[in-house]
Design a protein around this motif. Structure first.
Motif: not given
Lengths: 611, 192
Positions: A105, A142, A167-171, A174-175, A184
């Motif tokens: 992700t 994140y 593994d923080d890419g989407v988190l 999103n912000r 990530d």
């Protein structure tokens, strides 16, 4: 009282027995049994398995073990096979310069180009029109990262992408107020050089990156001349098919593909023929060169190279098995097959894999003779039943095969076992030719095991033998032919969402990321590479003319003829030569199994071959 | 290292009875009656805020949509998880007890069956909670994740069994008979 006879066939991987009742010149087969061969074929260790199989078969026939009057043993062909596999190419990154991996992700999508900078240095950046790629190591949460990036962007700092360790890419994505591509799960983020020009590319789900996997795209991004582009093309090649990638330009950095000095193979033939082939030319060239020889006497690998190591290893194994010194071992046949082996790139930052090429070898050795007499003597001592060593194995197999309805002389058989592929032909007058070739079921298992990086031979064996499915919900699964199977009872929870091996009663999940289609392709290509090649090779060898068009039918025998797709593959391939191929049905009931054991029993009554 | 210090705060408000979800990407986290309310730490003293945040982060990172409900009438892990799975749009839910024990459940399973169970609460780390959320989301999206690696320690049972039993008793004091699960709104905010 009725007389009972037993035939015993010791194979490389399984031992088969058949028991028959004799009434005058009439034979009635009463039972048969199959066990895994105990120990190496032709050694005293086999006796244990034989006794067990005989006991079970006797139990099935409802007779007592000692009612058997005579045991006939096959004169096991003195050939033993072994397998080896090694890499012939390797990709090495000498300086950290690229991260091309497929985190599940990544965040965002698009291409960002800028200078690498550590996240906590952002606020110290002076106002300029420079663009940045943020590097985020583990300790940063994140929420905080997103806050810092948002604040920096609000203050006018241009940020075009991010590289994150967790593994923080989407988190993070999103912000963010202004979206950027984020790669990530970069495990070794401390290796990412700072203050260097870098490019981050993330593709939408289901797509692959386009710019960084294209050498000219890289050249555009980093403003390279043609020489530099040539150098960087390996980076592009390694990134093909990824969903996300980071490329950082370091002045010294380079990626090299190193061809391992895999060495040369020396083939010795009759009439003092000697040919040499470099193993880097691949398996096909090697096999073509082999065909040029009239007959093979021995094979040597160049010492101090990978292939030398492979052949020496084989010699060692085989000398242990046969009690001969390694120098005496002569390789009488071998099969080389190209293999693709996923290998982690040395020097990579995120555990990137590259598909390296390798060669798998199966080889076969003629030993002086396999001491079947020793096995016979031991068996006689243990059971108290007379033991007789029967005729030539190929003849016994043909006798057995001839019990298949619809067969008759002349006959050609193809015996596909675990260790070897054998072919034999009997003419109308009873003249016999036979051949034994290296490479069969065990080699297919080895190829599946390494190409899927399973490191589990048992699982590879299961994949080889059974079709696949993907459990979509607890009540339905998609089969490999595209149809859907519904079930009244729920599948076990551990299979949910997984690719499973559909055994008769059980479902075994495969814990590999590979898709069902990929696993199926590997399985089928492994079978084709070994069995189709060997079928053609062995048939050419037994035909006096060497021309496949001169035979009309082939009967397939052995454990691998039971496989759910190998017979079809061979039927299809031989169909091109106008040959009818089908698997045997020994005695009209046993399928392709038990041919030799049946032949052994038959031959004690009728000296002539029937039909 | 961060040059400024930040802290993260959680705000949990009950917004009424939980309804059945319709979003196929939804993963429900069902917390026990006392979680983050009458109790605020797991059996090994890890903050409930961090535990819940890691699970929710894992779900979000994988691309699913998290929803939090509070089980009111049962504190039993299996029934909390299974009950929530039946309310979940994707059919996947996570059950979470105050002492930290966790399960990933699916609506078509028997209540006492499960996808993944994490019975030894003292051994579950925050990274594991993140992975639990990630795996639950993967199941919801029809992917096939590898099960979260579980640590096993024979000594965990003798060492923590009494404490675990007491914590369960304490949790049960917050039970409200026959009350339907409550929908929760969970918000995290950053304080500089």
């Amino acid at each position: 009282m009725d007389k009972f006879l037993a035939g015993v066939d010791i194979g490389n991987s399984s031992t088969e027995v058949a028991i028959a009742k004799v009434q005058g010149t009439q034979l009635h087969f009463v039972s048969q049994y199959l066990v895994k061969t105990t120990g190496i074929k032709g050694t005293i260790d086999n006796v244990k398995g034989i006794r067990f199989a005989l006991t079970e078969a006797a139990k099935k026939a409802e007779i007592h073990f000692h009612d058997i009057e005579l045991i006939r043993l096959n004169d096991a062909v003195p050939v033993i096979g072994d397998l080896a596999m090694d890499l012939i190419s390797e990709t090495i990154i000498t300086e950290s310069s690229m991260i091309g991996h497929n985190p599940d992700t990544p965040g965002g999508a698009g291409l960002g180009i800028g200078t690498t900078i550590l996240i906590d240095q952002l606020e110290k950046v002076e106002k300029s029109d420079k663009e940045f790629i943020v590097v985020v190591p583990n300790p940063f949460d994140y929420e905080i990262v997103a806050h810092l990036i948002n604040r920096a962007m609000d203050q006018g700092t241009a940020i075009t992408g991010a590289v994150v360790q967790k593994d923080d890419g989407v988190l993070i994505h999103n912000r963010l107020n202004k979206k950027i591509p984020i790669v990530d799960e970069v495990a070794l983020i401390e290796k990412v050089p700072l203050s260097k020009l870098a490019a981050v590319e993330v593709a939408l789900p289901g797509h692959v990156i386009r710019t960084l996997s294209n050498p000219y795209g890289l050249a555009t991004v980093f403003d390279l001349d043609s020489d530099q582009t040539k150098q960087i093309s390996l980076v592009a090649k390694a990134l093909v098919g990824n969903r996300s990638a980071v490329v950082i330009r370091t002045p010294q950095g380079e990626v090299v593909e190193r061809k391992i000095e895999a060495g040369k193979v020396f083939l010795k033939g009759s009439n003092n023929q000697q040919l040499s082939v470099s193993i880097n030319d691949g398996a096909e060239t090697l096999m073509q060169t082999y065909e040029k020889l009239e007959s093979l006497i021995d094979v040597q690998g160049e010492t101090g190279t990978n292939v030398g190591g492979m052949f020496n290893g084989l010699r060692q194994d085989l000398s242990l098995l046969t009690d001969q010194s390694p120098e005496e071992i002569k390789i009488s046949d071998f099969l080389a097959v190209d293999a693709v082996i996923p290998t982690s790139i040395s020097g990579s930052m995120a555990g990137e894999l590259s598909m390296e090429s390798g060669v798998a070898l199966a080889s076969m050795v003629k030993t002086d003779r396999i001491p079947v007499e020793r096995v016979a003597a031991q068996l006689k001592k243990d059971t108290g039943i007379p033991v007789e060593v029967g005729g030539i194995e190929a003849e016994m197999a043909i006798r057995g095969a001839l019990t298949t309805p619809g067969t008759g002389k002349p006959i050609v058989i193809l015996d596909m076992g675990g260790g070897s592929t054998d072919a034999a032909m009997m003419t109308e007058t009873g003249k016999l030719t036979s051949t034994h070739l290296a490479g069969a079921g065990d080699m297919v298992t080895m190829l599946i095991n390494s190409e899927l990086a399973l490191e589990n031979l048992e699982l590879a064996e299961k994949i080889k033998k059974n079709p696949l499915g993907k459990v979509v919900s607890l009540f339905h699964m998609q089969l490999e032919d595209g149809t859907t199977l519904f079930s009244d009872t729920p599948f076990p929870p551990y299979t949910f969402g997984r690719v499973v091996i559909r055994e008769e009663k059980e479902l075994t999940p495969i814990s590999s990321k590979a898709s069902m289609e990929k696993i199926r392709d590997i399985r089928r290509s492994a079978k084709r590479r070994v069995f189709v090649t060997n079928a053609l090779r062995s048939l050419k060898k037994i035909l006096p003319t060497g021309n496949l068009k001169h035979i009309s039918s082939v009967v397939m025998l052995g454990g691998s003829a039971l496989d759910f797709e190998i017979p079809q593959m061979i039927t299809e391939e031989l169909g091109k030569y106008g040959i009818v191929a089908g698997f045997a049905n020994i005695r009209g009931s046993e399928g392709p199994r038990n041919a030799v054991a049946t032949g052994l029993v038959l031959s004690s009554i009728h000296k002539e071959v029937l039909r | 290292m961060p040059t400024e210090t930040f802290s993260i705060e959680m705000n949990m408000t009950e917004i009424g009875p939980a309804a059945k979800g319709t979003n196929p990407k939804e993963v429900i986290v069902a917390i026990a009656p006392a979680f983050g309310k009458d109790m605020n730490k797991t059996i090994v003293g890890v903050d409930h805020i961090s535990v819940l945040r890691e699970i929710l982060s894992g779900i979000e990172e994988q691309g699913a949509v998290p929803r939090v409900i509070r089980s009111m009438s049962t504190a039993d892990l299996a029934f909390m998880g299974h009950g929530a799975a039946k309310l979940s749009g994707s059919g996947i839910a996570i059950g979470l007890q105050s002492r930290g024990t966790t399960v990933i459940h699916q609506r078509d399973l028997d209540p006492l069956s499960n996808f993944e169970l994490f019975p030894q609460s003292p051994l579950i780390t925050l990274e594991t909670y993140r992975m639990i959320g990630r795996n639950a989301a993967s199941y919801a999206l029809g992917e096939s994740p590898n099960p979260v690696p579980v640590v096993n320690d024979q000594m965990a049972r003798p060492k923590y069994q009494a404490a675990a039993a007491l914590l369960y008793l304490k949790e049960c004091k917050s039970l409200v008979k026959n009350k339907k699960p409550m929908e929760l709104k969970v918000e995290f905010s950053i304080k500089a």
